[in-house]
Design an enzyme around this catalytic site. Structure first.
Site, PDB file in Angstrom:
ATOM      1  N   ASP A   1      54.323 140.178  87.273  1.00 53.14           N
ATOM      2  CA  ASP A   1      54.393 141.637  87.289  1.00 53.14           C
ATOM      3  C   ASP A   1      53.164 142.150  88.030  1.00 53.14           C
ATOM      4  O   ASP A   1      52.340 141.366  88.486  1.00 53.14           O
ATOM      5  CB  ASP A   1      54.436 142.146  85.833  1.00 53.14           C
ATOM      6  CG  ASP A   1      55.196 143.468  85.715  1.00 53.14           C
ATOM      7  OD1 ASP A   1      54.877 144.400  86.471  1.00 53.14           O
ATOM      8  OD2 ASP A   1      56.093 143.559  84.859  1.00 53.14           O
TER       9      ASP A   1
ATOM     10  N   ALA B   1      61.339 143.515  81.905  1.00 53.54           N
ATOM     11  CA  ALA B   1      61.011 142.147  81.502  1.00 53.54           C
ATOM     12  C   ALA B   1      60.849 141.213  82.701  1.00 53.54           C
ATOM     13  O   ALA B   1      60.229 140.164  82.589  1.00 53.54           O
ATOM     14  CB  ALA B   1      62.117 141.619  80.584  1.00 53.54           C
ATOM     15  N   LYS B   2      61.435 141.577  83.837  1.00 51.97           N
ATOM     16  CA  LYS B   2      61.340 140.770  85.066  1.00 51.97           C
ATOM     17  C   LYS B   2      61.665 139.305  84.816  1.00 51.97           C
ATOM     18  O   LYS B   2      60.972 138.416  85.285  1.00 51.97           O
ATOM     19  CB  LYS B   2      59.985 140.979  85.730  1.00 51.97           C
ATOM     20  CG  LYS B   2      59.736 142.465  86.068  1.00 51.97           C
ATOM     21  CD  LYS B   2      58.498 142.678  86.906  1.00 51.97           C
ATOM     22  CE  LYS B   2      58.324 144.136  87.300  1.00 51.97           C
ATOM     23  NZ  LYS B   2      57.980 145.068  86.188  1.00 51.97           N
ATOM     24  N   ARG B   3      62.758 139.065  84.081  1.00 52.77           N
ATOM     25  CA  ARG B   3      63.172 137.709  83.776  1.00 52.77           C
ATOM     26  C   ARG B   3      64.022 137.119  84.901  1.00 52.77           C
ATOM     27  O   ARG B   3      64.263 137.773  85.920  1.00 52.77           O
ATOM     28  CB  ARG B   3      63.984 137.708  82.468  1.00 52.77           C
ATOM     29  CG  ARG B   3      63.239 138.225  81.242  1.00 52.77           C
ATOM     30  CD  ARG B   3      62.063 137.339  80.885  1.00 52.77           C
ATOM     31  NE  ARG B   3      61.584 137.575  79.526  1.00 52.77           N
ATOM     32  CZ  ARG B   3      60.580 138.378  79.176  1.00 52.77           C
ATOM     33  NH1 ARG B   3      59.916 139.044  80.088  1.00 52.77           N
ATOM     34  NH2 ARG B   3      60.205 138.498  77.907  1.00 52.77           N
TER      35      ARG B   3
END
Lengths: 269, 269
Positions: free
Chosen positions: A99, B95-97
């Site tokens: 991130d 969450a940037k999963r």
């Protein structure tokens, strides 16, 4: 843990096996479901039965998040159990995070400080300032996705940017990041033939290699093209080991599978 | 929530504001630290004071994971509070999963079923089979990172694959994924000049736009180049709103900042 300590463990145990602790409550022995914390009970049994055959454990955070708070509690108990009882083991939070800077710092604190993992996997898409906050932690390791083991790797990772495929660009560019000596990389065993060229770019970096076994990768090919002077390989197996049996002998069955892999690895070292 | 419901809320409130709930215990008013759950207490106060001015809330999971179990409890309480009291609000798990297929399914269950978020942010690096498990959920939205607001975006995202930059390749390729109608995209406000070309590729898709305010992006530019017939924009502000005051008036101060943005947005609609 330093890289030297990891290499020393590999030499001592004649193993570069990493066991993936991807616990699915539908796949573990039924009698464990009676336990207060079935996930931790399963992990503890697997760890106690296999720790002398492997050098690393890798819980994938998805499997814990899917069970909410009790999943996170099981993850915390698992890493605490490993750090207390088997401090020689290299621990990997397979989280694939990444991130903007201040947010990556929060993730780094969660995995390196709060849970005290030795390493965490990170997606490279957001670039330098999403990775460097992880690299800033001394004796902690950032395992960057380079070439993954799945079919979707061909969507973007193997496409060419100028002369180089994207995954090679990731290797090259990340080498210039601050504290790049703390980098390792994910390279799927299903793409072993790419390893020779990868070693031209990063001759000594450790590679975390998923995809041997269930996904079809081959241990011998990975070692032929990917082994470095300092070994430089951690071969992960998850389902092939931890779900070797669904009966009360599950831990011994896992140990047998791990032992088979360790014997193959000893021959290749 | 369907896209049509989201658009309807935007028209009704004359706002396409998303408020980022990135709670740092070092930045919230000190008197809240006496509460049983300071993170939730802070979120609840912010939500109660601002819900009529925005259409979405976006907790970034990093800020919750950094506080371990109590962080996850606060996240669960926050999403449950939103779903119970303000079901018209669009919720985003930032969450940037992204992982291989079976693992992405676990993440999708965690965010869409266990916590009942309307959407989740996903990193595209691992390609199709890492994204499609999220897209399979009806009336849930997968917000793919395209062009992020940070400096590191120039490491890979803007590099050219054949004729196109990587982020455009992500837009084009992802349009071919199964259930692609459930896709939205992250495009940073700091790169507003890219929005015209982005709209050529995805004329109607919703864009989640971080980077207005603290990171230097400009609301007018984003709307000029990025607004679609269905609006198609969610402008996120986190620090600029939630940390407007560190005193007992923090929620009212946040509402004032949100109101300023809502007024600007009403004029642009």
């Amino acid at each position: 843990m330093t890289t030297e300590q990891l290499v020393s463990e590999i030499r001592k145990k004649k193993s570069f096996l990493c066991i993936g602790l991807d616990v699915d409550l539908n796949k573990i022995p039924e009698h464990l479901l009676q336990e207060d914390d079935p996930i931790f009970a399963f992990n503890k049994a697997i760890i106690d039965a296999t720790h002398h055959l492997c050098v690393a454990y890798k819980p994938n955070t998805a499997f814990y998040e899917a069970y909410g708070i009790r999943g996170w509690q099981a993850l915390q108990k698992t890493i605490a159990y490993l750090n207390e009882n088997y401090p020689e083991i290299f621990t990997i939070a397979d989280a694939k995070r990444g991130d903007i800077g201040n947010t990556s710092t929060m993730y780094a604190k969660a995995f390196f400080e709060d849970m005290a993992f030795d390493s965490v996997t990170i997606a490279p898409y957001m670039g330098k300032d999403s990775v460097e906050p992880f690299l800033a932690f001394k004796d902690k390791h950032t395992i960057l996705l380079a070439l993954t083991s799945n079919q979707g790797a061909f969507d973007f990772q193997t496409k060419k940017i100028d002369e180089n495929e994207l995954y090679k660009e990731v290797l090259k560019v990340s080498k210039t990041y601050k504290n790049a000596e703390n980098l390792m990389y994910v390279v799927g065993a299903t793409k072993a033939e790419y390893l020779a060229e990868i070693r031209d770019i990063i001759p000594e970096s450790f590679l975390l290699v998923p995809g041997v076994g269930a996904q079809g990768g081959n241990l011998q090919d990975v070692c032929k093209y990917g082994m470095a002077k300092n070994v430089g390989l951690l071969i992960n197996s998850s389902r092939g080991i931890i779900y070797a049996s669904k009966n009360s002998d599950f831990a011994q069955a896992a140990a047998l599978k791990a032992k088979e892999m360790q014997i193959d690895m000893a021959a290749l070292l």
